[in-house]
Scaffold this motif. Structure first.
Motif, PDB file in Angstrom:
ATOM      1  N   ALA A 144      50.415  21.685   1.677  1.00 11.12           N
ATOM      2  CA  ALA A 144      51.701  22.376   1.553  1.00 11.12           C
ATOM      3  C   ALA A 144      52.862  21.440   1.903  1.00 11.12           C
ATOM      4  CB  ALA A 144      51.721  23.613   2.454  1.00 11.12           C
ATOM      5  N   LEU A 145      52.685  20.618   2.908  1.00 11.55           N
ATOM      6  CA  LEU A 145      53.740  19.672   3.300  1.00 11.55           C
ATOM      7  C   LEU A 145      53.949  18.614   2.212  1.00 11.55           C
ATOM      8  CD1 LEU A 145      52.914  19.150   7.092  1.00 11.55           C
ATOM      9  CD2 LEU A 145      54.947  20.251   6.135  1.00 11.55           C
ATOM     10  N   ILE A 146      52.860  18.135   1.617  1.00 14.07           N
ATOM     11  CA  ILE A 146      52.969  17.148   0.540  1.00 14.07           C
ATOM     12  C   ILE A 146      53.766  17.733  -0.620  1.00 14.07           C
ATOM     13  CG2 ILE A 146      51.677  15.847  -1.198  1.00 14.07           C
ATOM     14  CD1 ILE A 146      49.390  15.671   0.917  1.00 14.07           C
ATOM     15  N   ASN A 147      53.477  18.976  -0.973  1.00 14.18           N
ATOM     16  CA  ASN A 147      54.199  19.643  -2.059  1.00 14.18           C
ATOM     17  C   ASN A 147      55.663  19.868  -1.698  1.00 14.18           C
ATOM     18  OD1 ASN A 147      51.904  19.813  -3.682  1.00 14.18           O
ATOM     19  ND2 ASN A 147      51.289  21.790  -2.836  1.00 14.18           N
ATOM     20  N   LYS A 148      55.911  20.152  -0.445  1.00 15.58           N
ATOM     21  CA  LYS A 148      57.283  20.407   0.024  1.00 15.58           C
ATOM     22  C   LYS A 148      58.185  19.203  -0.212  1.00 15.58           C
ATOM     23  CE  LYS A 148      59.816  21.394   4.341  1.00 15.58           C
ATOM     24  NZ  LYS A 148      59.660  21.659   5.799  1.00 15.58           N
ATOM     25  N   TYR A 149      57.641  17.999  -0.028  1.00 12.36           N
ATOM     26  CA  TYR A 149      58.459  16.789  -0.131  1.00 12.36           C
ATOM     27  C   TYR A 149      58.151  15.958  -1.384  1.00 12.36           C
ATOM     28  CZ  TYR A 149      59.738  17.745   4.715  1.00 12.36           C
ATOM     29  OH  TYR A 149      60.216  18.325   5.868  1.00 12.36           O
ATOM     30  N   SER A 150      57.500  16.579  -2.374  1.00 11.15           N
ATOM     31  CA  SER A 150      57.073  15.823  -3.558  1.00 11.15           C
ATOM     32  C   SER A 150      58.230  15.262  -4.387  1.00 11.15           C
ATOM     33  CB  SER A 150      56.187  16.701  -4.449  1.00 11.15           C
ATOM     34  OG  SER A 150      56.905  17.854  -4.896  1.00 11.15           O
ATOM     35  N   SER A 151      59.426  15.818  -4.232  1.00  8.03           N
ATOM     36  CA  SER A 151      60.570  15.333  -5.019  1.00  8.03           C
ATOM     37  C   SER A 151      61.186  14.070  -4.432  1.00  8.03           C
ATOM     38  CB  SER A 151      61.644  16.421  -5.129  1.00  8.03           C
ATOM     39  OG  SER A 151      62.166  16.740  -3.849  1.00  8.03           O
ATOM     40  N   ILE A 152      60.903  13.764  -3.164  1.00  8.74           N
ATOM     41  CA  ILE A 152      61.522  12.590  -2.529  1.00  8.74           C
ATOM     42  C   ILE A 152      60.509  11.594  -1.984  1.00  8.74           C
ATOM     43  CG2 ILE A 152      63.660  13.805  -1.926  1.00  8.74           C
ATOM     44  CD1 ILE A 152      62.563  14.086   0.941  1.00  8.74           C
ATOM     45  N   LEU A 153      59.214  11.959  -2.007  1.00  8.41           N
ATOM     46  CA  LEU A 153      58.168  11.070  -1.487  1.00  8.41           C
ATOM     47  C   LEU A 153      57.064  10.890  -2.523  1.00  8.41           C
ATOM     48  CD1 LEU A 153      57.817  12.420   2.174  1.00  8.41           C
ATOM     49  CD2 LEU A 153      58.660  10.164   1.513  1.00  8.41           C
ATOM     50  N   PRO A 154      56.351   9.751  -2.466  1.00  2.54           N
ATOM     51  CA  PRO A 154      55.241   9.521  -3.406  1.00  2.54           C
ATOM     52  C   PRO A 154      54.036  10.372  -3.043  1.00  2.54           C
ATOM     53  CG  PRO A 154      55.356   7.731  -1.830  1.00  2.54           C
ATOM     54  CD  PRO A 154      56.551   8.608  -1.558  1.00  2.54           C
ATOM     55  N   SER A 155      53.979  11.580  -3.589  1.00  2.00           N
ATOM     56  CA  SER A 155      52.924  12.519  -3.212  1.00  2.00           C
ATOM     57  C   SER A 155      51.530  11.973  -3.510  1.00  2.00           C
ATOM     58  CB  SER A 155      53.121  13.858  -3.931  1.00  2.00           C
ATOM     59  OG  SER A 155      53.171  13.687  -5.328  1.00  2.00           O
ATOM     60  N   GLU A 156      51.413  11.090  -4.501  1.00  2.00           N
ATOM     61  CA  GLU A 156      50.118  10.531  -4.863  1.00  2.00           C
ATOM     62  C   GLU A 156      49.460   9.832  -3.672  1.00  2.00           C
ATOM     63  OE1 GLU A 156      48.268   7.357  -8.139  1.00  2.00           O
ATOM     64  OE2 GLU A 156      50.312   8.105  -8.350  1.00  2.00           O
ATOM     65  N   THR A 157      50.260   9.123  -2.889  1.00  2.00           N
ATOM     66  CA  THR A 157      49.746   8.432  -1.703  1.00  2.00           C
ATOM     67  C   THR A 157      49.117   9.414  -0.727  1.00  2.00           C
ATOM     68  OG1 THR A 157      51.394   6.672  -1.829  1.00  2.00           O
ATOM     69  CG2 THR A 157      50.370   7.048   0.316  1.00  2.00           C
ATOM     70  N   PHE A 158      49.846  10.478  -0.438  1.00  2.45           N
ATOM     71  CA  PHE A 158      49.412  11.412   0.591  1.00  2.45           C
ATOM     72  C   PHE A 158      48.260  12.289   0.111  1.00  2.45           C
ATOM     73  CE2 PHE A 158      53.956  10.535   1.493  1.00  2.45           C
ATOM     74  CZ  PHE A 158      53.761   9.837   2.676  1.00  2.45           C
ATOM     75  N   VAL A 159      48.241  12.629  -1.165  1.00  2.00           N
ATOM     76  CA  VAL A 159      47.119  13.397  -1.709  1.00  2.00           C
ATOM     77  C   VAL A 159      45.834  12.573  -1.620  1.00  2.00           C
ATOM     78  CG1 VAL A 159      46.123  14.361  -3.818  1.00  2.00           C
ATOM     79  CG2 VAL A 159      48.514  14.836  -3.249  1.00  2.00           C
ATOM     80  N   ARG A 160      45.928  11.302  -1.995  1.00  2.00           N
ATOM     81  CA  ARG A 160      44.761  10.424  -1.941  1.00  2.00           C
ATOM     82  C   ARG A 160      44.277  10.264  -0.493  1.00  2.00           C
ATOM     83  NH1 ARG A 160      47.030   6.370  -3.906  1.00  2.00           N
ATOM     84  NH2 ARG A 160      46.552   6.726  -6.097  1.00  2.00           N
ATOM     85  N   LEU A 161      45.198  10.092   0.431  1.00  5.23           N
ATOM     86  CA  LEU A 161      44.832   9.932   1.838  1.00  5.23           C
ATOM     87  C   LEU A 161      44.205  11.203   2.386  1.00  5.23           C
ATOM     88  CD1 LEU A 161      44.905   8.160   4.371  1.00  5.23           C
ATOM     89  CD2 LEU A 161      47.227   8.989   4.799  1.00  5.23           C
ATOM     90  N   LEU A 162      44.771  12.349   2.036  1.00  9.60           N
ATOM     91  CA  LEU A 162      44.238  13.624   2.510  1.00  9.60           C
ATOM     92  C   LEU A 162      42.804  13.829   2.034  1.00  9.60           C
ATOM     93  CD1 LEU A 162      44.588  16.350   3.928  1.00  9.60           C
ATOM     94  CD2 LEU A 162      45.670  17.218   1.827  1.00  9.60           C
ATOM     95  N   LYS A 163      42.550  13.529   0.774  1.00 11.85           N
ATOM     96  CA  LYS A 163      41.194  13.678   0.232  1.00 11.85           C
ATOM     97  C   LYS A 163      40.215  12.706   0.901  1.00 11.85           C
ATOM     98  CE  LYS A 163      42.505  15.510  -4.288  1.00 11.85           C
ATOM     99  NZ  LYS A 163      42.534  15.279  -5.766  1.00 11.85           N
ATOM    100  N   LYS A 164      40.732  11.558   1.286  1.00 19.43           N
ATOM    101  CA  LYS A 164      39.873  10.555   1.927  1.00 19.43           C
ATOM    102  C   LYS A 164      39.427  10.999   3.316  1.00 19.43           C
ATOM    103  CE  LYS A 164      39.700   5.664   3.217  1.00 19.43           C
ATOM    104  NZ  LYS A 164      40.407   4.358   3.224  1.00 19.43           N
ATOM    105  N   ILE A 165      40.316  11.629   4.070  1.00 18.00           N
ATOM    106  CA  ILE A 165      39.957  11.988   5.448  1.00 18.00           C
ATOM    107  C   ILE A 165      39.315  13.365   5.553  1.00 18.00           C
ATOM    108  CG2 ILE A 165      41.804  10.530   6.366  1.00 18.00           C
ATOM    109  CD1 ILE A 165      43.372  13.082   7.044  1.00 18.00           C
ATOM    110  N   HIS A 166      39.531  14.233   4.563  1.00 17.30           N
ATOM    111  CA  HIS A 166      39.017  15.609   4.649  1.00 17.30           C
ATOM    112  C   HIS A 166      37.496  15.629   4.616  1.00 17.30           C
ATOM    113  CE1 HIS A 166      39.026  19.924   4.370  1.00 17.30           C
ATOM    114  NE2 HIS A 166      38.448  19.925   3.188  1.00 17.30           N
ATOM    115  N   LYS A 167      36.908  16.352   5.573  1.00 20.05           N
ATOM    116  CA  LYS A 167      35.461  16.498   5.695  1.00 20.05           C
ATOM    117  C   LYS A 167      34.728  15.154   5.760  1.00 20.05           C
ATOM    118  CE  LYS A 167      35.008  21.108   3.652  1.00 20.05           C
ATOM    119  NZ  LYS A 167      34.575  21.739   4.920  1.00 20.05           N
ATOM    120  N   ARG A 168      35.367  14.174   6.365  1.00 23.19           N
ATOM    121  CA  ARG A 168      34.715  12.866   6.490  1.00 23.19           C
ATOM    122  C   ARG A 168      33.547  12.941   7.470  1.00 23.19           C
ATOM    123  NH1 ARG A 168      36.827   9.698  10.913  1.00 23.19           N
ATOM    124  NH2 ARG A 168      38.348  10.897  12.109  1.00 23.19           N
TER     125      ARG A 168
END
Length: 367
Positions: free
Chosen positions: A341-365
């Motif tokens: 939700a936070l990534i989507n909130k700031y997707s217009s001013i931040l590179p959401s691709e970076t944070f989505v990739r990072l989130l998927k990397k750490i989730h359920k590690r």
């Protein structure tokens, strides 16, 4: 077939997205930066040959050799930011590499200090620096030199607004991390102190991990890259901080869980949080859920040292009775949704691709 790589991501011929390819390239750069720093000291500080040898050996031993996850996050954020802004990554690549190493050098500084405080024996598969013959507590001064090294690099490669912003960023994050480390070590040394478990609240725990882990492991790499790419507004950096702190907290909660339930052959270590009287997510949740009888048993067995395996088993038995593994699984799902939700909130001013990739990397590690 592997995924396609856009041209701007390989400006120098290096695919920074591929960690296996990027890490050897990172090692080439640190050799260049270390040699430059030693040369500067030798020239400007009337440094004798014996001092040059000692400084070179310290840098070679303490800085390279990690996974470079934080450093690579700088590069990935810079690549995605350039894509978002329509810039050629080649225009900022060298600066991004410099900042990647500044983050890794700060990590080395912290590790040298932490190993002394924790009486650690090995680090990255070899003796801790302070354990090397002839080093000892001289490593304390070496940690300070490492911090000076990263500021030397910032001063050499940046100027104007970027220089000011980066100096402020690294000083601020360093202080936050040091304060988080102080709270963490205080909890370890509080065994037997009356009322100590009453202080181990979720607010107290979150404060520790926010300052000890989230800022320097997540926010610092991302913010460094944003500044290198010219995004220095308060709105952008505050948005990045909100996302990174949430992911840093999620990451540390996972770390706490894996310390207790992870397989040593997978996570690469034997968990010691219960032995060490650590204020962890599992402990805080247990304190909220347990009966008076369970609490008395936990207080008698928590933090009894690594020799008392029976005490550890007793604490883990309480965790099992409270079904903390199920509580953790819900937390994993909820924290993912919060970060998304936070990534989507700031997707217009931040590179959401970076944070989505990072989130998927750490989730359920699992490690």
């Amino acid at each position: 077939m592997g995924s396609a790589v856009e041209p701007q991501e390989v400006a120098s011929g290096i695919n920074w997205r591929d960690a296996k390819e990027a890490r050897p390239e990172m090692n080439k750069y640190i050799k260049e930066f270390s040699k430059d720093f030693v040369g500067y000291i030798e020239k400007n500080y009337e440094w004798p040959d014996v001092g040059v040898e000692r400084l070179t050996r310290m840098l070679d031993y303490t800085v390279p050799g990690g996974k470079y996850n934080r450093g690579l996050l700088v590069l990935w954020t810079a690549i995605d930011t350039c894509k978002m802004k329509g810039l050629n990554f080649g225009s900022v690549e060298k600066k991004a590499v410099v900042l990647a190493w500044c983050v890794e050098i700060l990590q080395a500084c912290f590790l040298v200090s932490d190993d002394i405080m924790d009486n650690s024996v090995t680090r990255r598969g070899k003796p801790c620096w302070y354990k090397v013959q002839g080093v000892g507590l001289d490593a304390i001064n070496d940690a300070l030199i490492l911090e000076s090294f990263l500021f030397y690099l910032i001063e050499k490669y940046f100027d104007g607004e970027q220089y000011v912003a980066l100096m402020k960023l690294f000083h601020d994050v360093s202080l936050k991390t040091q304060m988080g480390q102080m709270l963490d070590t205080m909890s370890e040394k509080a065994k037997g102190k009356e009322g100590i478990f009453d202080t181990f609240t979720m607010k107290y725990y979150t404060r520790i991990i926010k300052y000890k882990t989230a800022f320097y492991s997540f926010y610092l790499p991302a913010a460094s890259a944003l500044i290198a790419c010219g995004l220095t507004s308060k709105e952008v950096l505050c948005g990045a901080e909100e996302i990174c702190v949430a992911m840093g907290i999620k990451f540390q909660i996972e770390d706490d869980f894996l310390d207790c339930y992870g397989k040593p052959e997978v996570i690469g270590k034997v968990g010691t949080d219960i032995f060490d009287h650590k204020c962890t997510w599992l402990l805080v949740m247990a304190l909220q859920m347990m009966t008076k009888e369970q609490r008395a048993t936990l207080e008698a067995n928590y933090g009894n040292g690594i020799e008392d395996k029976k005490a550890e088993a007793t604490v883990k038995g309480i965790y099992k009775d409270l079904k903390l593994e199920e509580v953790y699984e819900k937390q994993e799902t909820d924290s993912y949704a919060e970060c998304e939700a936070l990534i989507n909130k700031y997707s217009s001013i931040l590179p959401s691709e970076t944070f989505v990739r990072l989130l998927k990397k750490i989730h359920k590690r699992e490690k």
